[in-house]
Structure formats: C-alpha cells, structure tokens
Write a protein that holds these residues in place. Structure first.
Motif, PDB file in Angstrom:
ATOM      1  N   MET A  49       0.812  -1.215   0.000  1.00  0.00           N
ATOM      2  CA  MET A  49       0.000   0.000   0.000  1.00  0.00           C
ATOM      3  C   MET A  49       0.852   1.276   0.000  1.00  0.00           C
ATOM      4  SD  MET A  49      -2.977  -1.320  -0.124  1.00  0.00           S
ATOM      5  CE  MET A  49      -4.295  -0.213   0.360  1.00  0.00           C
ATOM      6  N   ASP A  50       2.159   1.120  -0.014  1.00  0.00           N
ATOM      7  CA  ASP A  50       3.047   2.281   0.060  1.00  0.00           C
ATOM      8  C   ASP A  50       3.390   2.772  -1.350  1.00  0.00           C
ATOM      9  OD1 ASP A  50       4.775   4.232   0.814  1.00  0.00           O
ATOM     10  OD2 ASP A  50       6.005   2.968   2.127  1.00  0.00           O
ATOM     11  N   PHE A  51       2.401   3.409  -1.986  1.00  0.00           N
ATOM     12  CA  PHE A  51       2.542   3.790  -3.396  1.00  0.00           C
ATOM     13  C   PHE A  51       3.695   4.775  -3.612  1.00  0.00           C
ATOM     14  CE2 PHE A  51      -2.386   3.324  -3.531  1.00  0.00           C
ATOM     15  CZ  PHE A  51      -2.275   1.962  -3.330  1.00  0.00           C
ATOM     16  N   ASP A  52       3.893   5.684  -2.656  1.00  0.00           N
ATOM     17  CA  ASP A  52       4.964   6.679  -2.813  1.00  0.00           C
ATOM     18  C   ASP A  52       6.333   6.012  -2.843  1.00  0.00           C
ATOM     19  OD1 ASP A  52       3.186   8.735  -2.951  1.00  0.00           O
ATOM     20  OD2 ASP A  52       3.340   9.278  -0.826  1.00  0.00           O
ATOM     21  N   ALA A  53       6.532   5.064  -1.921  1.00  0.00           N
ATOM     22  CA  ALA A  53       7.827   4.374  -1.872  1.00  0.00           C
ATOM     23  C   ALA A  53       8.022   3.504  -3.114  1.00  0.00           C
ATOM     24  CB  ALA A  53       7.913   3.523  -0.600  1.00  0.00           C
ATOM     25  N   PRO A  73      -4.477  -2.958  -2.983  1.00  0.00           N
ATOM     26  CA  PRO A  73      -3.821  -1.810  -3.627  1.00  0.00           C
ATOM     27  C   PRO A  73      -4.497  -1.377  -4.926  1.00  0.00           C
ATOM     28  CG  PRO A  73      -2.376  -3.766  -3.625  1.00  0.00           C
ATOM     29  CD  PRO A  73      -3.539  -4.082  -2.763  1.00  0.00           C
ATOM     30  N   LEU A  74      -5.020  -2.311  -5.711  1.00  0.00           N
ATOM     31  CA  LEU A  74      -5.658  -1.911  -6.968  1.00  0.00           C
ATOM     32  C   LEU A  74      -6.915  -1.099  -6.681  1.00  0.00           C
ATOM     33  CD1 LEU A  74      -5.223  -5.153  -9.121  1.00  0.00           C
ATOM     34  CD2 LEU A  74      -3.985  -2.986  -9.354  1.00  0.00           C
ATOM     35  N   CYS A  75      -7.739  -1.569  -5.734  1.00  0.00           N
ATOM     36  CA  CYS A  75      -8.972  -0.843  -5.420  1.00  0.00           C
ATOM     37  C   CYS A  75      -8.673   0.503  -4.775  1.00  0.00           C
ATOM     38  CB  CYS A  75      -9.883  -1.689  -4.523  1.00  0.00           C
ATOM     39  SG  CYS A  75     -10.580  -3.102  -5.404  1.00  0.00           S
ATOM     40  N   ALA A  76      -7.510   0.614  -4.136  1.00  0.00           N
ATOM     41  CA  ALA A  76      -7.138   1.886  -3.498  1.00  0.00           C
ATOM     42  C   ALA A  76      -6.428   2.835  -4.470  1.00  0.00           C
ATOM     43  CB  ALA A  76      -6.241   1.617  -2.286  1.00  0.00           C
ATOM     44  N   GLY A  77      -6.209   2.392  -5.723  1.00  0.00           N
ATOM     45  CA  GLY A  77      -5.673   3.320  -6.722  1.00  0.00           C
ATOM     46  C   GLY A  77      -4.177   3.242  -6.956  1.00  0.00           C
ATOM     47  N   LEU A  78      -3.576   2.081  -6.766  1.00  0.00           N
ATOM     48  CA  LEU A  78      -2.135   1.937  -7.019  1.00  0.00           C
ATOM     49  C   LEU A  78      -1.774   2.349  -8.452  1.00  0.00           C
ATOM     50  CD1 LEU A  78       0.381  -0.762  -6.047  1.00  0.00           C
ATOM     51  CD2 LEU A  78      -0.001  -0.391  -8.474  1.00  0.00           C
ATOM     52  N   LEU A  82       0.699   5.494  -9.469  1.00  0.00           N
ATOM     53  CA  LEU A  82       2.000   5.322 -10.137  1.00  0.00           C
ATOM     54  C   LEU A  82       1.997   5.898 -11.548  1.00  0.00           C
ATOM     55  CD1 LEU A  82       2.431   3.597  -7.599  1.00  0.00           C
ATOM     56  CD2 LEU A  82       3.728   1.995  -8.988  1.00  0.00           C
ATOM     57  N   GLU A  83       0.862   5.785 -12.222  1.00  0.00           N
ATOM     58  CA  GLU A  83       0.780   6.383 -13.571  1.00  0.00           C
ATOM     59  C   GLU A  83       0.924   7.900 -13.506  1.00  0.00           C
ATOM     60  OE1 GLU A  83      -1.879   3.269 -16.287  1.00  0.00           O
ATOM     61  OE2 GLU A  83      -2.876   4.982 -15.367  1.00  0.00           O
ATOM     62  N   ALA A  84       0.369   8.489 -12.463  1.00  0.00           N
ATOM     63  CA  ALA A  84       0.464   9.948 -12.306  1.00  0.00           C
ATOM     64  C   ALA A  84       1.920  10.387 -12.178  1.00  0.00           C
ATOM     65  CB  ALA A  84      -0.344  10.397 -11.095  1.00  0.00           C
ATOM     66  N   LYS A  85       2.772   9.448 -11.777  1.00  0.00           N
ATOM     67  CA  LYS A  85       4.202   9.783 -11.658  1.00  0.00           C
ATOM     68  C   LYS A  85       4.971   9.330 -12.900  1.00  0.00           C
ATOM     69  CE  LYS A  85       4.211  10.326  -6.789  1.00  0.00           C
ATOM     70  NZ  LYS A  85       3.948   9.596  -5.572  1.00  0.00           N
ATOM     71  N   GLY A  86       4.238   9.014 -13.954  1.00  0.00           N
ATOM     72  CA  GLY A  86       4.889   8.707 -15.227  1.00  0.00           C
ATOM     73  C   GLY A  86       5.323   7.260 -15.393  1.00  0.00           C
ATOM     74  N   VAL A  89       2.257   0.766 -15.794  1.00  0.00           N
ATOM     75  CA  VAL A  89       1.786  -0.192 -14.790  1.00  0.00           C
ATOM     76  C   VAL A  89       0.793  -1.172 -15.394  1.00  0.00           C
ATOM     77  CG1 VAL A  89       0.861  -0.440 -12.459  1.00  0.00           C
ATOM     78  CG2 VAL A  89       1.845   1.753 -13.156  1.00  0.00           C
ATOM     79  N   PHE A  90       1.063  -2.477 -15.207  1.00  0.00           N
ATOM     80  CA  PHE A  90       0.058  -3.482 -15.572  1.00  0.00           C
ATOM     81  C   PHE A  90      -0.781  -3.762 -14.334  1.00  0.00           C
ATOM     82  CE2 PHE A  90      -1.775  -7.666 -15.778  1.00  0.00           C
ATOM     83  CZ  PHE A  90      -2.419  -7.601 -17.007  1.00  0.00           C
ATOM     84  N   GLY A  91      -2.083  -3.459 -14.460  1.00  0.00           N
ATOM     85  CA  GLY A  91      -3.012  -3.637 -13.348  1.00  0.00           C
ATOM     86  C   GLY A  91      -4.250  -2.833 -13.692  1.00  0.00           C
ATOM     87  N   THR A  92      -5.252  -2.880 -12.842  1.00  0.00           N
ATOM     88  CA  THR A  92      -6.511  -2.217 -13.142  1.00  0.00           C
ATOM     89  C   THR A  92      -6.600  -0.888 -12.399  1.00  0.00           C
ATOM     90  OG1 THR A  92      -7.440  -4.421 -13.296  1.00  0.00           O
ATOM     91  CG2 THR A  92      -8.991  -2.599 -13.249  1.00  0.00           C
ATOM     92  N   ARG A  93      -7.021   0.161 -13.119  1.00  0.00           N
ATOM     93  CA  ARG A  93      -7.201   1.467 -12.468  1.00  0.00           C
ATOM     94  C   ARG A  93      -8.361   1.403 -11.488  1.00  0.00           C
ATOM     95  NH1 ARG A  93      -6.633   4.955 -17.931  1.00  0.00           N
ATOM     96  NH2 ARG A  93      -4.385   4.672 -18.170  1.00  0.00           N
ATOM     97  N   LYS A  94      -8.325   2.356 -10.548  1.00  0.00           N
ATOM     98  CA  LYS A  94      -9.306   2.368  -9.459  1.00  0.00           C
ATOM     99  C   LYS A  94     -10.757   2.371  -9.973  1.00  0.00           C
ATOM    100  CE  LYS A  94     -10.432   4.972  -5.319  1.00  0.00           C
ATOM    101  NZ  LYS A  94     -10.060   6.053  -4.415  1.00  0.00           N
TER     102      LYS A  94
END
Ligand code: AMP
Ligand code: GLY
Length: 425
Positions: A49-53, A73-78, A82-86, A89-94
């Motif tokens: 859940m530590d998206f920043d790190a 993490p996927l439901c919480a917007g991982l 991460l996409e917002a930081k460029g 990512v393979f996974g589903t958006r929130k």
C-alpha cells in the motif's frame, strides 16, 4: 526490461516465475516478495500500500513496468497513483477495480447489461434487510458485505435466524469493517464453480485456461472458507458448450459494459462462474489473477507474459494468440494447522531443494520468510503451493500429492481431496 512486481504471496511467486521465463526480462524486483520469490527476484522491503515508496523505487531503478495483481492496492488506486508519476503499470485502475471492490456495483452492472447472475437486492439499512428476509426470502440465502473482506464477507444462511444473525454480523457488528456499510442479499445458486481468468485491454479479452478452486478448509468441502486450499486446471466441467455460452453471454458483455460506463477495464479480469441448470452465471468478479488459480494456470501458459502485458497496455490484445500447453496442473496448498482461524508461524521448512531442476514441479511460496539464521520459516496461514504438471489431471494430481510429501514443517496441514471432482467428470 526492468520490472517491479508488487505483492508477496503464492500468486506473485507464480507471476514472478512467468516473468523471469521471458527473454525480455533483464531484472525483476519484488516488493515485498517472500523467501521463495527471493530465489528468482530481488526482494525490496516496501509494502503493497506504500505507493509513494514504490514510485520512488521505480524511478530510482529505471523500472520499465510495474505489475500488480492484488485487490487492496488496486482498489485503493495503485495504478492511478504510479501512472500519475509517469510509470507504466500493468493492473486495473481504481475506477474499474470497483468491479471487485463493490459487490453492489458489480450486481447493478450485471443487471443493467443483462449478464446472468443470481437475483439480488441491495440494502444500506439493517432494518430493511431484516424486513426483506422476513417477508420475501427463500432459504438458503446468501448475504454479502459490499466491500473487500479478504474473501470472507460472504455468508450462506440456511434459515431466517441465521440470516438475521448474518445481517447483524455484517451491518451492525461490522465484522468486515466498512465493507459492511452496504449489503447484497442474493439467491443461492447450485452447480459447479469454475474460475475463468482473462487478460483485458479495455475492449478485447483473451481467456486463459479454466481452473477450479477449493475454498473450504476441510476435506469434502467442510469447514470454514479460506483463501483457497488447492486448484486444478483445466476444469473438465468447462466444456466447449459452456465456453460458447460464456463468450456469448458474459465475457465480452462485461468488457463492453465497463467501457460503456466510462470505466474501461485493463488488466486481469477474473470471472467466478457457477454452472447452473439455467446455464453459466457470474458469482463474482475479481480485478486480478486468482490465488491459487494462478499457480496452475500460468505454469501452463506458453505465450510470453511480458508480451501479453504490453499488448494489454497498448490496446493490442486482438493481435495476441494466447496459448496454453495441452496438459494439466494440480496445486495442493500446504497450510499451517488451524488456518484460517488461529495458527503458529515461524516453523522451519525443510525439503525445498527437492524441487530444484524438476521441470514439472513447482513449489510456490505463499507465506514464508527467512529467520535471523537464514532458515526458510512459515509466515502465514497458507505457506506453500505445491504444483505439478501432468499429461492428464489424474497424473498431475498424483504427482502433486507425491511432491507435497517432499517438504516438511511442524503443523503442516493440507486437504487430501484436491481435484477429486476430476473422477466425476
Ligand atoms: P464470492 O466471494 O462472491 O466469490 O463468494 C465466495 C463463495 O461463496 C463462492 O465461491 C461460492 O462458493 C459461494 N457463493 C457466493 N455467492 C453464491 C450464491 N449466490 N449461491 C451459492 N453460493 C455462492
Ligand atoms: N481463489 C479465489 C480468489 O482468488 O479470489
């Protein structure tokens, strides 16, 4: 490619094993990983859940692709974070992961788009739910907390008293936390269950080989629901006729429905199906690979997983021909005795070396870690997933149960009837 995989369970070990098989994989990191994943990837102590790190690590290490297949993490917007930081990512958006994150959402989606599922009602107040149960319910009946509850927010109630107690558990005692602010009450269905996993790129899906999970803790499907005690693939009950019906009535319709709602689905979409007398119906959707389904599906996949991930992200899945070996696999979960309620951890695991150099056998780590002396020890309810491939399901099952005896730890527990249904097929 340099890849960062998020998570640390048996599913992630199986995904990691597929990734390192790819010629395109230069380096794999896993956050946080586990003792088994550490054999094939470099594990880094960053939480799921530590998206920043995660983002900071990915930037610093020149990561080309982040992969995540875990619900929280996927439901919480991982992915969004991460996409917002460029990052790629393979996974589903929130906004699409809600298909798993809210059962009320997924039930309403199915109703609106005519996708077969159990009849249901949604409640936000316990009084209304009880009134409904007293006046209109047929038993057994199924109560589901709306939100994520580690696969435990589903209660099957045989009579009114049980159902009333269930409403209290979910909506008043909040046993599953805020997941119980809303509740679905639905018709009880009977039939075989099949897990169908698909890669989706927003518009096109590619189905993986079918599988079946064993959710209850004890032999003969007794005891409490667990995260899954074993799996087999393919499911002999998933016949070409069933496949045809699912393709007509469920898969593409779901993908199109999500796009029409402005929530295009990218990633892995898991269809939990019940093969009822009226045809296949959706029990649940998940926004990720199943666990332990992945441990029998991915070892049989021939197509390069990184090519598939790229095709999903670039909307080119229609160009992909997803191929599976013409064989079978069975996974037996080795758990800590007492799972899913209370169990001890920290037991030394021996015999893991027996799996080295044997192509048809896999020992996926679910809950393991290294102790201070460098021993591999148990660190969870589900400890290992022992998978074997065979020409047939019967052969794969025999091999999986043989291999389950190669490893030892105190309080080792397993079911003895994984794949028994094969005999009835
Ligand atoms: P879910 O978390 O929605 O997959 O539910 C967990 C398990 O409960 C499923 O795998 C089924 O075995 C069972 N279940 C859920 N919904 C129903 C239903 N409507 N009828 C019968 N069994 C169900
Ligand atoms: N094995 C069930 C799940 O992954 O949800």
């Amino acid at each position: 490619m340099k890849i960062l995989l998020i998570g640390g369970g048996g599913r992630e070990h199986a995904i990691a094993a597929s990734i390192v098989k790819s010629k395109r994989c230069e380096k794999l990191y896993c956050a946080p990983g586990n003792a088994g994943i550490a054999e094939i990837a470099e594990c880094v102590p960053i939480g799921v859940m530590d998206f920043d790190a995660q983002a900071a690590f990915a930037k610093e290490h020149g990561i080309d692709l982040v992969v995540c297949s875990q619900d929280d993490p996927l439901c919480a917007g991982l992915v969004d974070s991460l996409e917002a930081k460029g990052l790629r990512v393979f996974g589903t958006r929130k906004n699409a992961a809600i298909i798993e994150g809210s059962k009320a959402f997924s039930k309403n989606l199915m109703k609106k788009y005519g996708i077969p599922t159990a009849e249901y009602e949604i409640f936000t107040e316990p009084d209304k739910a009880i009134e409904y149960l007293e006046t209109q319910a047929k038993f057994p009946i199924v109560l589901k907390a709306d939100g994520l509850a580690l696969g435990k927010g589903v209660l099957i109630c045989n009579d009114l008293d049980e159902a009333k107690a269930g409403v209290k558990t979910i909506m008043e005692d909040k046993k599953f936390g805020s997941a119980g602010n809303e509740m679905v009450i639905e018709e009880f269905m009977t039939g075989r269950e099949v897990s169908a996993l698909a890669f989706v790129d927003g518009k096109t899906y590619r189905l993986m080989s079918s599988s079946q999970d064993h959710k209850r803790a004890g032999d003969g499907d007794t005891g409490l629901n667990t995260g899954g005690m074993g799996t087999f693939s393919p499911s002999p009950f998933y016949t070409p006729e069933v496949d045809k019906l699912c393709r007509e009535r469920i898969y593409q319709k779901t993908v199109d429905a999500m796009a029409a709602e402005g929530r295009p689905f990218k990633g892995v979409l898991y269809f939990g199906l019940m093969l009822t007398q009226d045809g296949p119906k959706v029990v649940e959707y998940n926004t990720r690979f199943g666990d332990p389904e992945t441990q029998v599906v991915l070892p049989r996949m021939k197509t390069d997983i990184l090519d598939v991930f790229d095709a999903c992200l670039d909307g080119r899945l229609d160009e992909v021909n997803l191929e599976f070996e013409d064989n079978a696999a069975v996974c037996v979960v080795l758990a800590s005795d007492g799972y899913p309620v209370k169990y001890e951890k920290g037991k030394i695991i021996t015999g893991l070396e027996n799996f080295r150099g044997r192509d048809d056998y896999f020992c996926f780590h679910a809950g393991t870690k290294f102790d201070e002396n460098g021993n591999v020890v148990t660190n969870g309810g589900r400890v290992l997933g022992v998978t074997a491939k065979g020409r047939t399901l019967v052969e794969a099952r025999k091999k999986a149960y043989e291999a389950a005896e190669w490893v030892h730890f105190d309080n080792k527990y397993m079911r003895h009837d994984i794949g028994k249904a094969i005999d009835e097929a």
